[in-house]
Design a protein around this motif. Structure first.
Motif, PDB file in Angstrom:
ATOM      1  N   ASP B 296      44.698  48.509  40.367  1.00 39.48           N
ATOM      2  CA  ASP B 296      43.442  48.164  39.697  1.00 39.48           C
ATOM      3  C   ASP B 296      42.466  47.449  40.627  1.00 39.48           C
ATOM      4  O   ASP B 296      41.260  47.653  40.565  1.00 39.48           O
ATOM      5  N   VAL B 299      40.495  49.887  42.579  1.00 32.72           N
ATOM      6  CA  VAL B 299      39.460  50.550  41.770  1.00 32.72           C
ATOM      7  C   VAL B 299      38.248  49.634  41.635  1.00 32.72           C
ATOM      8  O   VAL B 299      37.093  50.050  41.829  1.00 32.72           O
ATOM      9  N   SER B 300      38.524  48.344  41.355  1.00 32.79           N
ATOM     10  CA  SER B 300      37.422  47.394  41.210  1.00 32.79           C
ATOM     11  C   SER B 300      36.682  47.220  42.528  1.00 32.79           C
ATOM     12  O   SER B 300      35.441  47.200  42.567  1.00 32.79           O
ATOM     13  N   THR B 303      34.443  50.099  43.363  1.00 33.60           N
ATOM     14  CA  THR B 303      33.269  50.084  42.496  1.00 33.60           C
ATOM     15  C   THR B 303      32.267  49.048  42.982  1.00 33.60           C
ATOM     16  O   THR B 303      31.046  49.306  43.043  1.00 33.60           O
ATOM     17  N   ARG B 311      36.981  57.451  36.088  1.00 31.89           N
ATOM     18  CA  ARG B 311      38.376  57.103  35.818  1.00 31.89           C
ATOM     19  C   ARG B 311      38.953  58.227  34.965  1.00 31.89           C
ATOM     20  O   ARG B 311      38.241  58.835  34.166  1.00 31.89           O
ATOM     21  N   SER B 319      46.373  53.762  36.876  1.00 31.96           N
ATOM     22  CA  SER B 319      44.922  53.786  37.042  1.00 31.96           C
ATOM     23  C   SER B 319      44.585  54.943  37.969  1.00 31.96           C
ATOM     24  O   SER B 319      44.855  54.875  39.164  1.00 31.96           O
ATOM     25  N   ILE B 321      41.734  57.670  39.432  1.00 28.35           N
ATOM     26  CA  ILE B 321      40.326  58.014  39.562  1.00 28.35           C
ATOM     27  C   ILE B 321      40.203  59.439  40.085  1.00 28.35           C
ATOM     28  O   ILE B 321      41.110  59.968  40.732  1.00 28.35           O
TER      29      ILE B 321
END
Lengths: 345, 345, 345, 345
Positions: B296, B299-300, B303, B311, B319, B321
């Motif tokens: 995670d 992913v954060s 971003t 996603r 998680s 993408i």
């Protein structure tokens, strides 16, 4: 010599609209209508119509009409249209397809306009329980297939009858610009203020490449259109293709300038014809279309001289041709047509 | 920094295609597909596919798929599709709408590809008379929703099963160019020679503005599509809008050059990820899509660094993408992504 | 005093048919049309029509008509019908529903019969490419809504036009028995020998409880009806409900005896009226229906005397009533009606 | 020897129902549901359900289900059903046809009952804008295809989830009588008090000839059904055919007495089987159906002894047969079956 009077949809695309397409296509954009162009469009349409509206851009007038009608008529409903309306005669059953089988009821009316008295006559017949399709909607065309215009009062007369019988009112505005230009009335005055619930706002016949929009004046009716549009295959991933066209179309009154030009050329034609008794106008010339009854030799001669136009069915059996002017029609084309006519009449 | 890996349909429009649009829009053209661009298209497609074809240009893949399926399945028919196929999950029921209510039967398969053994298992069940929808068609996606490719042999394996049970075979080729580029196989080899009856030929995801086409390899099936397209509101009056895009798309192998570029960027990404054990590829990377299971925090972090992507649901609860490359993706974007990933893994 | 002339479908059920229902219901039977009654029916119908036929029993004429039309017209097709036909005015859009949106085109014709010359006039207009619904079928009603009969020659005249234009021919035989009884022609002569492709064979209006059948003379067209019937909810699990009625209906010429009786009562009425100049017959009396223009006081008087009938719209604005006789109508009812009329004329 | 356990819809018709048919058919009646029988029915159903209801009699369960679903789901909506439900597997797409193309989403669940947790899992996925069919309804079957029963609490658990997500709840009550008999709960408790919006009330499987009814608990939803029923061809002119059956069915608790009898025979079978370890029950026996996994030799032996039943697909690959008892099943038939089983196990 010669010129193309076949249809305003056989014309080219207006340069500012091509420029807008090039600009919108140059960079990326969020897909499926979340792009900046599409998001701006609702605001621009709201300003144009002086009220909140829900706007669903599509690429064809057939799609706009069919989606609009599906929003206001159930599969078992009856929709009253002019016998010669585009929805009834030129869409291969798109209204029936999108509504799920509603029944189009052909109503008579002179010069392409659904006659209020005829509509009343239809509605005066007592409903037949479940045996016949319950009445759902009326659809009128602006301009009509005969090139005539619905003034605000005309619209209101139909809307009043519709409302009295619980029917919704749709306007097929494939040539809405020509009507606004011809009447000088505001878009609001010609639509929701006169009682229209949903409008097919056309641009393709007035210089766009492929740009129309369903404009809903009743938000409650809008709910389903998003789903129906997607399911009809009319939600473009690069939706800015349509929105950019409509934005350029509305900017700086391009749409009205182009419509005024087209109307003016039709008027120039009509004026020239008034002086030529051998050429009979079949319908009043109010927008950018002109229907002309001619001797066969004149039709042949015009064709030989390179003029393009459609021959039109005529109930009286005459040789009738349809001439359509567009934003591209030049006065010289009109004058050339009249000169050719003089040679062959 | 940052880059947009959301979708190839969120990209821009390829300059040669914009130029073709500007050229086609500049002059007039006969309406409703009788223009020179549209008339040339059938010949070009015939050359591309090395046989006679019937071609129906439309503006969306949803329309192409739905029209294609309506041509090969009756309203009461069953159509076998992958559970995660676009037709089954992303078209709001367009196949059901255009077919008049056919039933999409979800078939399982690893990595987005309908599994031949699973298909056989479905078809091994004895037909149930009139009680269940008779089998009509199979539809596969090229590339699949998981970014995997159908090689000619894969297609043939499905086609053989389909033919043995009297089913027609449709290919949703929204990313057909990526498949041709990835396999090096000819368009013919990947379609009709392998048993495909009808293809949705996509261009929008590979640099067109809005251009797809139903390509029919069986002329007998083509008969109805013209009417269905009109009635669906997908026959543009200025049809050259689509034909001009497709002409530029096919000229000088633009379509393949762009697809190769997109695929190469996905491969560059995949190669970079192979060296980073913290980022697990969910599906094989065969075209221009990449599915990645990440912590995670990665992913954060990505971003925050300005990278855009979707996603994706994951049955194992990770998680995940999705990254999609396009003709516009630059190597520096890929490298920037990998560098950002390194900071956040 | 008084009698019910409202409709033959408001009559009772013929005793032999009730007896057959009781017998068929008493024991068990294989479900969904595999029972002995239903299996026998196809043979009986084949004998009746002197050729192989495919038979699909249903409970209503609306279902029979809609299924028949869906078998011969695609969703985008045009179906030519009399303006006042049941399919066009009394089925709430069932043909549009079952066909998936086909367009019913109203054709004029005196006394309820679609006029061959009018049909030719419609078909003489050049087809409009994909812009208008391609022509698919013609449907005629036996007897017509005006109570008139199609003799074999009349049918053949329509069939010839239909065949010349590639159209299929459907006959709505809600009162087929009355027509056979009136003409003395064989069922074959009035249908397939004259060019009918598919017949809605009615029994409900002639003494059955709820029994109609789609009778297909072209086996190729039959293929889809089984699925469409199931999906329309018209395949009864205890199908012998319908088959047993039809079996009793056909046995010992019950259907013809009952139709002859009904026709004879209409003739008795007509004869009586001929002697009463104040009562004008609106249409020829050829089967079991009679349309009568009367002074308002006569209409009121008959109503007060307990006679039941429908008032009918009349284009000339007269007070018109419709009288329908059935297998239950007794001569005394007819004579009572005439006597009442004498008092009020 | 031998007995028919194939289906309750292959049984005969209950004598009081045949008597009612004979009585209703003997005299005339106003057509299209205006007859005395049909008019009384709404009152009787209101009494039965302890509230106002709208009732639409039809002849098949397929029609009842499809009309009910069309009343609560738009053409673009999603309807959640059990994977093995009748609507999903045995109606040839009738729900898709009547709704205009809604999507049936198969939800898992043990023993034929849609699992609330599975339903929640489906609904927990975020809606996908216009890309996927918006959620409209849930449909459950009473009894289920596996012969299990929804108790009031079970129904309420589903209804609560449905309501929380704005979905309507339909109950396919083809074997509603068996459920009422099995639970002892009132019709109201099992339906609207537990959250059901619309019920398909079945009678055909419990001794009627062909009689079902859509029972609407929400009058606002009823509005469209009348039109949809007519247009589906399901409004009988002699509507008393259905109403008379339902009247006799409800009179003197005939429906419950018959259902109790059928259930009791299934229980007798189940009890007998409990003592025979070679015969494994696949599902709990709660109503009048029983699924049995048997050695192949037992299946053959039972068949040779003249017992009729369906073989059923089994995911575990066993030889499974389905036995259905009805109001006509006699204890001796059950005992005969057990005796035959003993010989072949």
């Amino acid at each position: 010599m010669g010129a193309n009077f076949k249809s305003d949809n056989a014309a080219g695309v207006s340069p500012p609209i091509l420029a807008a397409l090039a600009a919108a296509g140059a960079g990326d954009g969020v897909a499926y209508g979340e792009d900046a162009w599409t998001k701006r469009l609702e605001g621009r349409m709201a300003a144009l119509f002086e009220r909140e509206v829900a706007v669903f851009p599509v690429t064809t007038g057939t799609a706009a009409n069919a989606l609009a009608l599906a929003a206001i008529a159930p599969p078992y409903g009856a929709i009253y249209v002019h016998a010669h309306s585009h929805a009834n005669t030129d869409e291969c059953g798109a209204p029936e397809f999108y509504t799920g089988g509603a029944k189009l009821v052909a109503v008579a009316g002179a010069h392409g306009k659904l006659d209020p008295t005829e509509l009343k006559r239809h509605l005066a017949v007592a409903p037949r329980g479940v045996h016949w399709n319950p009445r759902a909607a009326v659809s009128i065309s602006q301009a009509s297939e005969a090139g005539t215009i619905w003034r605000a009062d005309d619209v209101a007369a139909i809307a009043e009858i519709a409302r009295a019988h619980g029917l919704r009112l749709h306007m097929d505005g494939a040539r809405f610009a020509n009507a606004v230009a011809a009447t000088g009335a505001s878009p609001a005055a010609l639509t929701w203020r006169a009682g229209v619930d949903v409008l097919s706002f056309g641009a393709t016949k007035n210089g766009a490449f492929a740009a129309e929009a369903v404009v809903m004046f009743d938000p409650a009716l809008a709910e389903a259109i998003g789903y129906r549009r997607k399911r009809g295959g009319h939600l473009l991933s690069k939706s800015r293709l349509i929105a950019a066209q409509l934005e350029a179309y509305l900017a700086d009154d391009l749409w009205l300038r182009q419509a005024r030009h087209a109307n003016a050329q039709a008027a120039r034609l009509a004026k020239g014809l008034a002086a030529r008794p051998g050429a009979a106008r079949v319908h009043p010339v109010e927008a950018n279309m002109l229907f002309l009854a001619l001797p066969d030799r004149a039709v042949s001669g015009l064709t030989e001289d390179g003029f393009l136009f459609y021959r039109w069915p005529d109930e009286a059996g005459r040789s009738v041709i349809r001439l359509v002017t567009s934003f591209e029609t030049e006065p010289a084309m009109v004058d050339g047509f009249l000169a050719s006519l003089d040679r062959h009449l």
